[in-house]
Design a protein around this motif. Structure first.
Motif, PDB file in Angstrom:
ATOM      1  N   LEU A  69       0.555  -1.331   0.326  1.00  0.00           N
ATOM      2  CA  LEU A  69       0.407  -0.216  -0.022  1.00  0.00           C
ATOM      3  C   LEU A  69       0.722   1.568  -0.088  1.00  0.00           C
ATOM      4  CD1 LEU A  69      -2.487  -1.400   2.188  1.00  0.00           C
ATOM      5  CD2 LEU A  69      -2.655  -1.314  -0.130  1.00  0.00           C
ATOM      6  N   CYS A  70       0.609   2.387  -0.824  1.00  0.00           N
ATOM      7  CA  CYS A  70       1.122   3.593  -0.551  1.00  0.00           C
ATOM      8  C   CYS A  70       1.333   4.281   0.168  1.00  0.00           C
ATOM      9  CB  CYS A  70       0.436   3.927  -2.182  1.00  0.00           C
ATOM     10  SG  CYS A  70       1.465   5.719  -1.919  1.00  0.00           S
ATOM     11  N   MET A  71       2.473   4.928   0.235  1.00  0.00           N
ATOM     12  CA  MET A  71       2.498   5.908   1.780  1.00  0.00           C
ATOM     13  C   MET A  71       1.624   6.641   1.860  1.00  0.00           C
ATOM     14  SD  MET A  71       6.289   7.116   1.509  1.00  0.00           S
ATOM     15  CE  MET A  71       5.997   7.804   3.249  1.00  0.00           C
ATOM     16  N   ILE A  79      -1.372  -2.455  -8.403  1.00  0.00           N
ATOM     17  CA  ILE A  79      -1.464  -2.043  -9.993  1.00  0.00           C
ATOM     18  C   ILE A  79      -1.436  -0.372 -10.854  1.00  0.00           C
ATOM     19  CG2 ILE A  79      -3.890  -2.859  -9.497  1.00  0.00           C
ATOM     20  CD1 ILE A  79      -4.875  -0.329  -8.543  1.00  0.00           C
ATOM     21  N   GLY A  80       0.456  -0.670  -9.790  1.00  0.00           N
ATOM     22  CA  GLY A  80       0.926   0.367 -10.241  1.00  0.00           C
ATOM     23  C   GLY A  80       1.929   0.702 -11.287  1.00  0.00           C
ATOM     24  N   TYR A  91      -3.030   6.383  -8.000  1.00  0.00           N
ATOM     25  CA  TYR A  91      -3.555   7.434  -7.605  1.00  0.00           C
ATOM     26  C   TYR A  91      -3.377   8.469  -7.877  1.00  0.00           C
ATOM     27  CZ  TYR A  91      -7.984   8.572  -3.828  1.00  0.00           C
ATOM     28  OH  TYR A  91      -8.476   8.952  -3.634  1.00  0.00           O
ATOM     29  N   HIS A  92      -2.365   8.668  -7.473  1.00  0.00           N
ATOM     30  CA  HIS A  92      -1.360  10.485  -7.031  1.00  0.00           C
ATOM     31  C   HIS A  92      -0.424  10.151  -7.754  1.00  0.00           C
ATOM     32  CE1 HIS A  92      -4.418  10.902  -4.074  1.00  0.00           C
ATOM     33  NE2 HIS A  92      -4.598  11.828  -4.520  1.00  0.00           N
ATOM     34  N   GLY A  93      -0.079   9.620  -8.305  1.00  0.00           N
ATOM     35  CA  GLY A  93       1.510   9.181  -9.412  1.00  0.00           C
ATOM     36  C   GLY A  93       2.375   9.545  -8.505  1.00  0.00           C
ATOM     37  N   GLU A 104       9.224  10.936  -6.914  1.00  0.00           N
ATOM     38  CA  GLU A 104       8.291  11.802  -7.364  1.00  0.00           C
ATOM     39  C   GLU A 104       7.268  11.704  -6.091  1.00  0.00           C
ATOM     40  OE1 GLU A 104       6.825  11.415 -11.984  1.00  0.00           O
ATOM     41  OE2 GLU A 104       9.120  11.100 -12.166  1.00  0.00           O
ATOM     42  N   THR A 105       6.816  13.409  -6.334  1.00  0.00           N
ATOM     43  CA  THR A 105       5.038  13.759  -6.076  1.00  0.00           C
ATOM     44  C   THR A 105       4.398  14.065  -6.537  1.00  0.00           C
ATOM     45  OG1 THR A 105       6.032  14.821  -4.119  1.00  0.00           O
ATOM     46  CG2 THR A 105       5.802  12.732  -2.931  1.00  0.00           C
TER      47      THR A 105
END
Length: 434
Positions: A69-71, A79-80, A91-93, A104-105
């Motif tokens: 799960l993404c932090m 599924i990334g 979800y937000h890249g 990257e954020t």
């Protein structure tokens, strides 16, 4: 038998449990290398020790293992997108490197934020066609251990993964139980067992799993090792030319935290019963020998060529109580078990016991001695860790000479330990640490 409390200690593997803490002190098989076949390929969701992870291979070809799960907002990275040197959350890249570096954020442009934090990532090694991970305390990371199947060309290694709906311990115990081999597996291991006829496998049958004699009540002799133990199953053997009586002796090495080496006439058969969680096990089977394997032939010998039971896409073993383990009882006068091969026989027996077997209601006999020793050694290993000591075998970095011994006629009274001198037995020689 063991108590219900001991059974709980031995079988529960989630975060914070005694066995979960012990398992996390060792390097664990995560997946096979060919499940991550190319750089920037599809990520792989992995369940291990009651937790979910994502494994991927970055642009340079380096494997990585992160929490699934993404932090950021806890969407699944399985599924990334795997691209540009990392794995990106849909979800937000947010994008992460194999070491957890936040690369990257896109929805938060403060570079200092990215540099200050890292995603949960785990040490990874790749060897022997396996991606290995370490999931314990960083300050206690052990040396990486080398096994015999790391050596030689890839074609001399034939590997399979089976995801079995049963606790790891009952499957591991099955692998330390020599007396079942000539009965449950009699079609391949001992087809004439009822007549007590000896079976000599053809020398050109590289995939043979046959026992050398038809004795199904072996005497068990056990010697502890630093990594666990090894044991000899001694069956009545033919006399030597001078009349000296012998024992047909088969030696199996059993090592922490979930491994064993099964002895076969032509090659060594490594198995790791890696807990996915309390009720599922990822069984890694690695056949390793001096010449190339015919994978299709090996798959058939193992009984993994029936797609109703198992396939190489998801590796899930599909026999359940509801489908009666896909047993074909019309074949039982021909195949003994009505099951389709070695792996289905072992797996179905394990599944038939329930997700976690009730060991308080067993009736054990002398032939179960190695199973009893396995439980004792694992409980001892737990006590070591809880006392702040090092788990068994962590300081041994080279296991390449540890091996099992296929059926060998040993004169009565002879020392089978002398035939496996590098197995690091504790009673016969001083332990040499690498």
């Amino acid at each position: 038998m063991i108590s219900a409390a001991e059974n709980q200690r031995l079988t529960r593997v989630g975060p914070g449990t005694p066995m979960g803490n012990l398992m996390r002190r060792y390097w664990q098989p995560v997946c096979f290398s060919d499940q991550l076949p190319k750089p920037d390929g599809d990520p792989l969701r992995v369940r291990l020790l009651g937790q979910n992870f994502v494994a991927f291979r970055d642009t340079s070809g380096k494997p990585g293992v992160l929490d699934e799960l993404c932090m950021h907002r806890r969407a699944s990275l399985a599924i990334g997108r795997v691209e540009d040197g990392g794995i990106r959350c849909l979800y937000h890249g947010w994008k992460f490197g194999v070491d957890g570096t936040i690369q990257e954020t896109p929805n938060h442009c403060d570079e200092r934020f990215r540099q200050r934090l890292k995603a949960p990532a785990y040490p990874v090694r790749e060897a022997g066609g396996i991606v290995w991970g370490y999931f314990g305390p960083k300050e206690l990371e052990p040396p990486f251990q080398k096994f015999g199947f790391f050596d030689g060309p890839d074609q001399n290694r034939c590997s399979f993964l089976i995801k079995i709906p049963a606790n790891y311990l009952q499957l591991w115990e099955g692998g330390t139980d020599s007396s079942h081999v000539g009965i449950l597996h009699c079609n391949l291991a001992n087809p004439d067992w009822k007549n007590k006829s000896d079976v000599v496998p053809p020398e050109d049958d590289y995939s043979s799993v046959a026992l050398a004699v038809g004795d199904n009540a072996p005497d068990i002799e056990i010697e502890n090792t630093e990594y666990g133990f090894h044991y000899a199953a001694k069956r009545q053997g033919p006399p030597l030319a001078d009349g000296t009586p012998t024992s047909s002796t088969r030696v199996t090495a059993v090592f922490m935290p979930t491994g064993r080496i099964i002895p076969l006439a032509q090659y060594q058969f490594f198995l790791f019963e890696v807990p996915a969680d309390d009720h599922w096990t990822n069984t890694f089977l690695i056949c390793h020998g001096p010449k190339p394997f015919d994978r299709a032939r090996q798959k058939a010998v193992l009984g993994l060529d029936n797609e109703k039971l198992w396939n190489e896409r998801d590796c899930i073993y599909r026999a359940t109580p509801d489908n009666l383990y896909l047993q074909d009882r019309s074949l039982m006068n021909v195949t003994w078990s009505g099951l389709s091969g070695l792996a289905p026989e072992d797996a179905s027996i394990g599944v038939s016991m329930g997700p976690i077997v009730d060991r308080e209601n067993e009736t054990l006999v002398a032939a179960d001695a190695a199973v009893v020793r396995l439980r004792d050694r694992v409980l001892e290993n737990l006590r070591r860790v809880e006392a702040g000591e090092e788990p068994m075998g962590l300081s041994i970095t080279d296991y390449t000479k540890v091996r099992s011994l296929p059926d060998t006629n040993v004169p009565k009274g002879g020392r089978w330990q002398d035939l496996v001198p590098d197995n690091l037995g504790l009673s016969g020689k001083k332990l040499e640490r690498v």
